[in-house]
Write an enzyme that holds these catalytic residues in place. Sequence first.
Site, PDB file in Angstrom:
ATOM      1  N   SER A 140       0.874  -1.185   0.000  1.00 19.12           N
ATOM      2  CA  SER A 140       0.000   0.000   0.000  1.00 19.12           C
ATOM      3  C   SER A 140       0.907   1.228   0.000  1.00 19.12           C
ATOM      4  CB  SER A 140      -0.845  -0.001   1.279  1.00 19.12           C
ATOM      5  OG  SER A 140      -1.476   1.247   1.478  1.00 19.12           O
ATOM      6  N   TYR A 153      -2.308  -1.252  10.327  1.00 23.66           N
ATOM      7  CA  TYR A 153      -2.237  -1.356   8.860  1.00 23.66           C
ATOM      8  C   TYR A 153      -0.892  -0.830   8.354  1.00 23.66           C
ATOM      9  CZ  TYR A 153      -4.099  -1.086   4.036  1.00 23.66           C
ATOM     10  OH  TYR A 153      -4.324  -1.238   2.682  1.00 23.66           O
TER      11      TYR A 153
HETATM   12  P1  NAD Z   1     -11.589  -6.036  -0.297  1.00 24.59           P
HETATM   13  O1  NAD Z   1     -12.180  -5.945   1.070  1.00 24.59           O
HETATM   14  O2  NAD Z   1     -12.407  -5.676  -1.487  1.00 24.59           O
HETATM   15  O3  NAD Z   1     -11.024  -7.502  -0.554  1.00 24.59           O
HETATM   16  C1  NAD Z   1     -10.303  -8.192   0.410  1.00 24.59           C
HETATM   17  C2  NAD Z   1     -10.310  -9.654   0.056  1.00 24.59           C
HETATM   18  O4  NAD Z   1      -9.620 -10.359   1.092  1.00 24.59           O
HETATM   19  C3  NAD Z   1     -11.707 -10.249  -0.039  1.00 24.59           C
HETATM   20  O5  NAD Z   1     -11.747 -11.214  -1.067  1.00 24.59           O
HETATM   21  C4  NAD Z   1     -11.870 -10.900   1.320  1.00 24.59           C
HETATM   22  O6  NAD Z   1     -12.784 -11.970   1.283  1.00 24.59           O
HETATM   23  C5  NAD Z   1     -10.455 -11.382   1.569  1.00 24.59           C
HETATM   24  N1  NAD Z   1     -10.155 -11.616   2.964  1.00 24.59           N
HETATM   25  C6  NAD Z   1     -10.419 -10.814   4.022  1.00 24.59           C
HETATM   26  N2  NAD Z   1     -10.049 -11.422   5.158  1.00 24.59           N
HETATM   27  C7  NAD Z   1      -9.546 -12.624   4.798  1.00 24.59           C
HETATM   28  C8  NAD Z   1      -9.029 -13.725   5.525  1.00 24.59           C
HETATM   29  N3  NAD Z   1      -8.979 -13.712   6.860  1.00 24.59           N
HETATM   30  N4  NAD Z   1      -8.603 -14.806   4.832  1.00 24.59           N
HETATM   31  C9  NAD Z   1      -8.695 -14.844   3.486  1.00 24.59           C
HETATM   32  N5  NAD Z   1      -9.190 -13.843   2.750  1.00 24.59           N
HETATM   33  C10 NAD Z   1      -9.612 -12.748   3.406  1.00 24.59           C
HETATM   34  O7  NAD Z   1     -10.258  -5.166  -0.203  1.00 24.59           O
HETATM   35  P2  NAD Z   1      -9.286  -4.580  -1.334  1.00 24.59           P
HETATM   36  O8  NAD Z   1      -9.382  -3.111  -1.240  1.00 24.59           O
HETATM   37  O9  NAD Z   1      -9.464  -5.263  -2.636  1.00 24.59           O
HETATM   38  O10 NAD Z   1      -7.882  -4.980  -0.685  1.00 24.59           O
HETATM   39  C11 NAD Z   1      -7.029  -5.965  -1.222  1.00 24.59           C
HETATM   40  C12 NAD Z   1      -5.603  -5.675  -0.780  1.00 24.59           C
HETATM   41  O11 NAD Z   1      -5.203  -4.415  -1.321  1.00 24.59           O
HETATM   42  C13 NAD Z   1      -5.436  -5.563   0.735  1.00 24.59           C
HETATM   43  O12 NAD Z   1      -4.203  -6.140   1.122  1.00 24.59           O
HETATM   44  C14 NAD Z   1      -5.398  -4.070   0.961  1.00 24.59           C
HETATM   45  O13 NAD Z   1      -4.705  -3.722   2.128  1.00 24.59           O
HETATM   46  C15 NAD Z   1      -4.671  -3.623  -0.287  1.00 24.59           C
HETATM   47  N6  NAD Z   1      -4.843  -2.204  -0.607  1.00 24.59           N
HETATM   48  C16 NAD Z   1      -6.086  -1.695  -0.868  1.00 24.59           C
HETATM   49  C17 NAD Z   1      -6.213  -0.339  -1.158  1.00 24.59           C
HETATM   50  C18 NAD Z   1      -7.532   0.282  -1.476  1.00 24.59           C
HETATM   51  O14 NAD Z   1      -7.585   1.530  -1.565  1.00 24.59           O
HETATM   52  N7  NAD Z   1      -8.594  -0.466  -1.669  1.00 24.59           N
HETATM   53  C19 NAD Z   1      -5.081   0.476  -1.168  1.00 24.59           C
HETATM   54  C20 NAD Z   1      -3.851  -0.077  -0.890  1.00 24.59           C
HETATM   55  C21 NAD Z   1      -3.739  -1.420  -0.614  1.00 24.59           C
END
Ligand code: NAD
Length: 258
Positions: A140, A153
């Site tokens: 991130s 985080y």
């Molecule tokens: P999201 O909530 O849409 O998806 C998260 C996914 O992880 C889902 O499929 C969920 O079912 C799964 N998940 C959650 N807990 C879990 C567990 N205990 N075991 C297995 N799977 C699990 O979130 P996202 O925004 O797509 O995030 C995905 C990654 O990207 C994360 O690591 C997040 O930190 C990172 N990220 C997101 C953003 C953003 O702005 N959305 C920015 C930077 C980094």
Amino acid sequence: MTRTAIVTGSTSGIGLAIARRLAANGFNIVLNSYTDAAEDRALAESLAAEFGVKTLYVSADMSSGQAARQLVATAAEKFGAVHVLVNNAGIQHVAPIESFPVEQWDRIIAINLTSAFHTTAVALPLMREAGFGRIVNIASAHGLRASPNKSAYVAAKHGIVGLSKTTALETGGQGITCNAVCPGFVLTPLVEKQIEDLMAEKSLDRETVVAEHVLRKQPSREFATVEQIAGTVAFLCSDDAAQITGTTISVDGGWTAQ
Ligand code: NAD
């Protein structure tokens, strides 16, 4: 031989977009989340039908080291090899340090950081055997910068950047690379919840929250898209990226240039 990719946390958001892009590029795909529903298996079947690759849904809770290790072992049993591992599963909780719930701290460190240690530990011998490996850790902008109230985080994401560098050093010259992708804000359920919480907390409308409290960090003033993150991951999995290892790629609209 068709290459196999595991994407943790891939039933929604960024993970699902990565799984779709890698399937479009011809990889067999192992989808994962912690749920065990008919719709999870239907999602895997729909990807297989759409892209003509083999897919498998594996329910494994990434807060458990044993489950994380078993996920990779199951993928290898089913497809005979593991070539790509995308450590994407992640959660968020926002609170000041002094009132940050201890169980949320432990869960975030376990899911966002420790699970990648466990999956990598099982994947590396398989990648060495295959003579090819790509590990992409979804970090991130918070792996490179901090924000208040996101202690767990930010700590986990800085941690996974460090883990990516160490993994790269331990795999140099083995056909294996490891990098961290650092997205800025991407409109997924994870960010949608933060927007809703801020609207309630500050009694502001959605447009104001997005402009003044979310995209304020991002000079582009635009969200990155899940497809843009997926494209970056796909590039890192390609032969063109064979000499890119132990580094970070930001997809953050200029956030970390500041
Ligand atoms: P999201 O909530 O849409 O998806 C998260 C996914 O992880 C889902 O499929 C969920 O079912 C799964 N998940 C959650 N807990 C879990 C567990 N205990 N075991 C297995 N799977 C699990 O979130 P996202 O925004 O797509 O995030 C995905 C990654 O990207 C994360 O690591 C997040 O930190 C990172 N990220 C997101 C953003 C953003 O702005 N959305 C920015 C930077 C980094």
